[in-house]
Design a protein around this motif. Structure first.
Motif, PDB file in Angstrom:
ATOM      1  N   PHE A  34     -16.405 -19.526   8.189  1.00 49.46           N
ATOM      2  CA  PHE A  34     -17.248 -18.846   9.177  1.00 49.46           C
ATOM      3  C   PHE A  34     -18.106 -20.011   9.829  1.00 49.46           C
ATOM      4  N   ASP A  35     -18.518 -19.909  10.923  1.00 48.42           N
ATOM      5  CA  ASP A  35     -19.404 -20.698  11.849  1.00 48.42           C
ATOM      6  C   ASP A  35     -21.018 -20.099  11.425  1.00 48.42           C
ATOM      7  N   TYR A  36     -21.949 -21.084  11.348  1.00 47.22           N
ATOM      8  CA  TYR A  36     -23.348 -20.752  11.259  1.00 47.22           C
ATOM      9  C   TYR A  36     -23.592 -19.569  12.062  1.00 47.22           C
ATOM     10  N   GLY A  37     -24.354 -18.705  11.277  1.00 49.84           N
ATOM     11  CA  GLY A  37     -24.702 -17.643  12.016  1.00 49.84           C
ATOM     12  C   GLY A  37     -23.906 -16.153  11.569  1.00 49.84           C
ATOM     13  N   SER A  38     -22.612 -16.576  11.218  1.00 49.60           N
ATOM     14  CA  SER A  38     -21.514 -15.334  10.698  1.00 49.60           C
ATOM     15  C   SER A  38     -21.508 -15.415   9.225  1.00 49.60           C
ATOM     16  N   ASP A  39     -21.819 -16.345   8.442  1.00 49.35           N
ATOM     17  CA  ASP A  39     -21.591 -16.815   7.181  1.00 49.35           C
ATOM     18  C   ASP A  39     -22.585 -16.087   6.208  1.00 49.35           C
ATOM     19  N   GLU A  51     -33.389 -22.455   2.520  1.00 47.11           N
ATOM     20  CA  GLU A  51     -32.480 -23.027   3.606  1.00 47.11           C
ATOM     21  C   GLU A  51     -31.269 -23.286   2.855  1.00 47.11           C
ATOM     22  N   CYS A  52     -29.954 -22.672   3.511  1.00 48.09           N
ATOM     23  CA  CYS A  52     -29.014 -22.485   2.936  1.00 48.09           C
ATOM     24  C   CYS A  52     -27.937 -23.221   3.666  1.00 48.09           C
ATOM     25  N   ILE A  53     -26.985 -24.339   2.941  1.00 46.55           N
ATOM     26  CA  ILE A  53     -26.173 -25.289   3.593  1.00 46.55           C
ATOM     27  C   ILE A  53     -24.801 -25.210   3.197  1.00 46.55           C
ATOM     28  N   ASN A  54     -23.680 -24.563   4.264  1.00 48.98           N
ATOM     29  CA  ASN A  54     -22.579 -24.185   4.054  1.00 48.98           C
ATOM     30  C   ASN A  54     -21.540 -25.536   3.720  1.00 48.98           C
ATOM     31  N   VAL A  55     -21.179 -25.494   2.636  1.00 52.42           N
ATOM     32  CA  VAL A  55     -20.242 -26.780   2.308  1.00 52.42           C
ATOM     33  C   VAL A  55     -18.832 -26.183   1.711  1.00 52.42           C
ATOM     34  N   GLY A  56     -18.465 -24.874   2.380  1.00 52.31           N
ATOM     35  CA  GLY A  56     -17.215 -24.456   2.009  1.00 52.31           C
ATOM     36  C   GLY A  56     -16.022 -24.872   2.837  1.00 52.31           C
ATOM     37  N   PHE A  57     -14.730 -24.888   2.048  1.00 49.30           N
ATOM     38  CA  PHE A  57     -13.496 -25.331   2.906  1.00 49.30           C
ATOM     39  C   PHE A  57     -12.398 -24.326   2.663  1.00 49.30           C
ATOM     40  N   SER A  58     -11.744 -23.759   3.877  1.00 50.92           N
ATOM     41  CA  SER A  58     -10.873 -22.848   3.573  1.00 50.92           C
ATOM     42  C   SER A  58      -9.642 -23.216   2.760  1.00 50.92           C
ATOM     43  N   GLY A  59      -9.103 -22.703   1.914  1.00 50.54           N
ATOM     44  CA  GLY A  59      -8.090 -22.942   1.009  1.00 50.54           C
ATOM     45  C   GLY A  59      -8.382 -23.874  -0.193  1.00 50.54           C
ATOM     46  N   SER A  60      -9.606 -23.909  -0.318  1.00 50.75           N
ATOM     47  CA  SER A  60     -10.147 -24.971  -1.506  1.00 50.75           C
ATOM     48  C   SER A  60      -9.932 -24.207  -2.929  1.00 50.75           C
ATOM     49  N   THR A  61      -9.721 -24.886  -4.010  1.00 52.34           N
ATOM     50  CA  THR A  61      -9.317 -24.426  -5.143  1.00 52.34           C
ATOM     51  C   THR A  61     -10.260 -25.410  -6.014  1.00 52.34           C
ATOM     52  N   TYR A  62     -10.744 -24.666  -7.327  1.00 57.32           N
ATOM     53  CA  TYR A  62     -11.443 -25.747  -8.377  1.00 57.32           C
ATOM     54  C   TYR A  62     -10.565 -26.989  -8.708  1.00 57.32           C
ATOM     55  N   ALA A  63      -9.418 -26.515  -9.396  1.00 60.40           N
ATOM     56  CA  ALA A  63      -8.526 -27.623  -9.791  1.00 60.40           C
ATOM     57  C   ALA A  63      -7.616 -28.194  -8.360  1.00 60.40           C
ATOM     58  N   ASP A  64      -6.885 -29.415  -8.696  1.00 58.36           N
ATOM     59  CA  ASP A  64      -6.283 -29.879  -7.211  1.00 58.36           C
ATOM     60  C   ASP A  64      -5.336 -28.814  -6.845  1.00 58.36           C
ATOM     61  N   HIS A  65      -5.601 -28.634  -5.196  1.00 62.54           N
ATOM     62  CA  HIS A  65      -4.847 -28.081  -4.675  1.00 62.54           C
ATOM     63  C   HIS A  65      -3.159 -28.289  -4.600  1.00 62.54           C
ATOM     64  N   PRO A  66      -2.131 -27.482  -4.501  1.00 66.94           N
ATOM     65  CA  PRO A  66      -0.565 -27.972  -4.733  1.00 66.94           C
ATOM     66  C   PRO A  66      -0.348 -28.919  -3.314  1.00 66.94           C
ATOM     67  N   SER A  67      -1.250 -28.534  -2.085  1.00 73.73           N
ATOM     68  CA  SER A  67      -0.954 -29.586  -1.020  1.00 73.73           C
ATOM     69  C   SER A  67      -1.860 -30.707  -0.941  1.00 73.73           C
ATOM     70  N   ALA A  68      -1.018 -31.816  -0.705  1.00 76.95           N
ATOM     71  CA  ALA A  68      -1.863 -33.273  -0.886  1.00 76.95           C
ATOM     72  C   ALA A  68      -2.958 -33.276   0.233  1.00 76.95           C
TER      73      ALA A  68
END
Length: 222
Positions: A34-39, A51-68
């Protein structure tokens, strides 16, 4: 500023206090799509002195993602970069992912001075489950890479590393919530290909938080 007019013509004014705290929110698409204003980061800002800072990434995992391409944005790798203050790994891959907000949220993260941050939240795990990343560590994994290969050790690693570098932080771990899987099945009744249910991932993440004695929220059941 909210103004209330009563029948007596007395005006009461409430002014939202100035921002007193700063929070950095790590996560997957639930945070980062989401963009700022809708998250939800913006909702927190609107309704609190944070003050809240969005550092989320779609598809992210805790452990390593299967895609490089996504590995640099796995949360254990992001924490490595925060601790080292070196985002070369992410810079090299951010343009290889088609997402409207990857560049924006990476810029957000790179701009943060964590010595000025009060809270850090982690909201992830649903993609680890969906991509069949092992939940628990096994005896044959070396201690050097456990945080890359299973959810349990990745969560512990993220908490430990960021608090070792910035011990003043309040860390809040939020578990993934109920969902349908890719086949529209109920996550209460349908496991992933490893036979693991999402509520088991949620429970394991909360146990990691309890072990580390950090704050947590159970979003699966609450």
């Amino acid at each position: 500023r909210l103004i209330f007019l009563e029948a007596t013509n007395v005006i009461y004014t409430y002014v939202m206090p100035a921002k007193k705290y700063k929070c950095v929110c790590f996560g997957d698409s639930i945070t980062g799509m989401f963009d700022y204003g809708s998250d939800y980061c913006h909702l927190i800002e609107k309704n609190s002195p944070i003050e809240c800072i969005n550092v989320g990434f779609s598809g992210s995992t805790y452990a390593d993602h299967p895609s490089a391409h996504y590995v640099p944005f796995s949360i254990n790798r992001l924490i490595d970069s925060v601790v080292s203050e070196d985002f070369t790994y992410q810079d090299a891959h951010v343009d290889s992912i088609t997402s409207d907000f990857y560049s924006m949220h990476l810029a957000n993260l790179k701009s943060v001075n964590f010595t000025d941050v009060d809270f850090v939240t982690f909201l992830a795990g649903t993609n680890d489950w969906a991509f069949d990343i092992p939940l628990l560590s096994t005896d044959d994994q070396s201690s050097e890479n456990k945080q890359r290969t299973n959810v349990q050790d990745a969560v512990k690693y993220c908490i430990t590393e960021i608090l070792t570098k910035y011990p003043h932080l309040t860390v809040i771990v939020l578990s993934p919530y109920y969902r349908a899987n890719d086949f529209a099945s109920d996550s209460d009744t349908a496991p992933n290909n490893n036979g693991v249910y999402l509520y088991q991932v949620s429970d394991a993440i909360l146990e990691c938080a309890k072990e580390a004695r950090v704050a947590y929220g159970d979003l699966y059941y609450n």
